[in-house]
Design a protein around this motif. Structure first.
Motif, PDB file in Angstrom:
ATOM      1  N   GLN A  96       1.435  -1.342   0.037  1.00  0.00           N
ATOM      2  CA  GLN A  96       0.094   0.126   0.258  1.00  0.00           C
ATOM      3  C   GLN A  96       0.869   1.543  -0.016  1.00  0.00           C
ATOM      4  O   GLN A  96       1.857   1.599   0.287  1.00  0.00           O
ATOM      5  N   THR A  97       0.123   2.804  -0.324  1.00  0.00           N
ATOM      6  CA  THR A  97       1.245   3.649   0.093  1.00  0.00           C
ATOM      7  C   THR A  97       0.817   4.126   1.629  1.00  0.00           C
ATOM      8  O   THR A  97       1.865   5.180   1.327  1.00  0.00           O
ATOM      9  N   CYS A 162       5.659   1.165  -4.424  1.00  0.00           N
ATOM     10  CA  CYS A 162       4.735   2.532  -4.388  1.00  0.00           C
ATOM     11  C   CYS A 162       5.383   3.428  -3.894  1.00  0.00           C
ATOM     12  O   CYS A 162       4.792   3.506  -3.223  1.00  0.00           O
ATOM     13  N   VAL A 164       5.403   5.685  -1.370  1.00  0.00           N
ATOM     14  CA  VAL A 164       4.672   6.611  -0.170  1.00  0.00           C
ATOM     15  C   VAL A 164       4.699   7.662   0.067  1.00  0.00           C
ATOM     16  O   VAL A 164       5.003   8.442  -0.027  1.00  0.00           O
ATOM     17  N   GLN A 165       2.862   7.460   0.644  1.00  0.00           N
ATOM     18  CA  GLN A 165       2.347   8.855   0.507  1.00  0.00           C
ATOM     19  C   GLN A 165       1.860   9.095   2.097  1.00  0.00           C
ATOM     20  O   GLN A 165       2.071  10.378   2.637  1.00  0.00           O
ATOM     21  N   GLN A 196       6.459  12.045   5.186  1.00  0.00           N
ATOM     22  CA  GLN A 196       5.629  11.132   5.224  1.00  0.00           C
ATOM     23  C   GLN A 196       4.820  10.961   6.675  1.00  0.00           C
ATOM     24  O   GLN A 196       3.598   9.792   6.367  1.00  0.00           O
TER      25      GLN A 196
END
Length: 353
Positions: A96-97, A162, A164-165, A196
């Motif tokens: 997941q992000t 992916c 990372v947010q 983040q």
């Protein structure tokens, strides 16, 4: 009177000689213990045995380059995670992000978040977070682990499959000190993951130190002032660096590199732009009772777990609305209690983008 002085002088010389012998033998004893640990344990000792040995003498194990010294690494809870992008992508079924990183406490490891059968990290997977678990040698200096954590996390984010947010850190006991140290050194090294990081939750973390560790430190200091007892203090100094740091909640290199060390550790501010929360607990259900708060969760008093200030040191700085005290919960119970789990969910989701 002359005879008495001679007796005292003879006694002093004898004790001084014993002290010198103890000082010389302390390093030999430490090396001997390390040798025993290396050869006396089963070829594949359990993870729990290794975690405990690291807390007690992990700095010595690292110095020996022992096979039993826990190397810092991330895991999925099932397997160690590679920092190679291709291998990491193959290890994660659905990355997941959003990442939640769980940081364990003293004498523990990454596998011990799963209890009864709750896991604070995995519990957030239903909200779209990938749980990641840090493993580290709890006998090393807290600041050394903190700086290494900061740099290792930067590598993990760079290789994540992916973009990372969001990053969330949930830390138990010593893990909270390591995480605060990581944030401090992340800013020093200007790493990107700090941008983040949205949420930091500490559970039963001795921000002001842990009483048992303080007692050992106090005894060492007092004994050191008595020449006749130097042989005893030489043995008390065999405690691991990590356990010594727990006595005051030390998270910066300068607190243990300076001679003499400062009476109170530095208090770096909590990271800017990050919602920081502190959870404390009492063995008693009476969370406002002064005696109950001093006892706290059995290992960490409420004031320490909340990082409260006093006339001698500044508060860590957790906003009052971000503090929580739970009743009838012990130190390890913070890893499983339903109310704590709901609080973590509430806080994390409130800060999620």
């Amino acid at each position: 009177m002359v005879f008495k002085r001679r007796i005292n002088r003879t006694l002093q010389l004898l004790l001084s000689d014993l002290s010198d012998r103890a000082l010389a033998n302390a390093s030999q004893w430490r090396a001997g213990l390390g040798e025993f640990v290396e050869t006396g344990l089963p070829p594949v000792p359990s993870d729990l045995v290794i975690a405990t040995m690291n807390g007690v003498m992990g700095d010595a194990l690292e110095e020996r380059k022992s096979r039993l010294a826990q190397r810092m690494a991330f895991s999925s809870g099932m397997q160690p995670l590679s920092l190679d992008p291709i291998r990491l992508a193959g290890q994660l079924s659905l990355p997941q992000t959003r990442i939640v990183i769980c940081v364990h406490g003293w004498c523990m490891n990454d596998s011990q978040w799963q209890r009864k059968p709750h896991d604070h990290g995995r519990n957030l997977a239903k909200f779209g977070y990938t749980p990641v678990y840090l493993r580290y040698n709890t006998g090393r200096h807290i600041s050394s682990n903190g700086e290494d954590f900061a740099l290792l996390l930067e590598q993990l984010i760079a290789t994540w499959p992916c973009p990372v947010q969001e990053i969330v850190i949930i830390a138990h006991s010593m893990g909270g000190l390591v995480s605060r140290s990581a944030c401090f050194y992340a800013a020093r090294h200007q790493v990107s993951w700090l941008n983040q990081l949205t949420t930091l939750v500490t559970l039963g973390t001795p921000h002001n130190g842990a009483p048992l560790a303080k007692l050992a430190s106090w005894a060492e200091t007092r004994i050191a002032a008595v020449p006749y007892l130097q042989s005893v203090v030489n043995l008390t100094r065999l405690r691991s660096a990590g356990s010594k740091d727990l006595s005051l909640g030390t998270i910066c290199h300068s607190d243990w590199q300076r001679e003499p060390p400062p009476p109170y550790p530095l208090r770096p501010p909590l990271p800017d732009g990050v919602a920081c929360y502190a959870v404390a607990s009492c063995l008693s259900q009476h969370t406002q009772d002064e005696r109950s708060r001093r006892i706290g969760d059995g290992l960490v008093p409420v004031a320490s777990a909340l990082g409260e200030g006093d006339e001698q040191q500044l508060a860590v700085g957790f906003p009052a609305v971000n503090q929580c005290v739970v009743g009838s919960v012990n130190h390890m119970g913070l890893l499983t209690h339903p109310f704590v789990a709901r609080k973590i969910e509430q806080w994390v989701l409130a800060n999620s983008g």
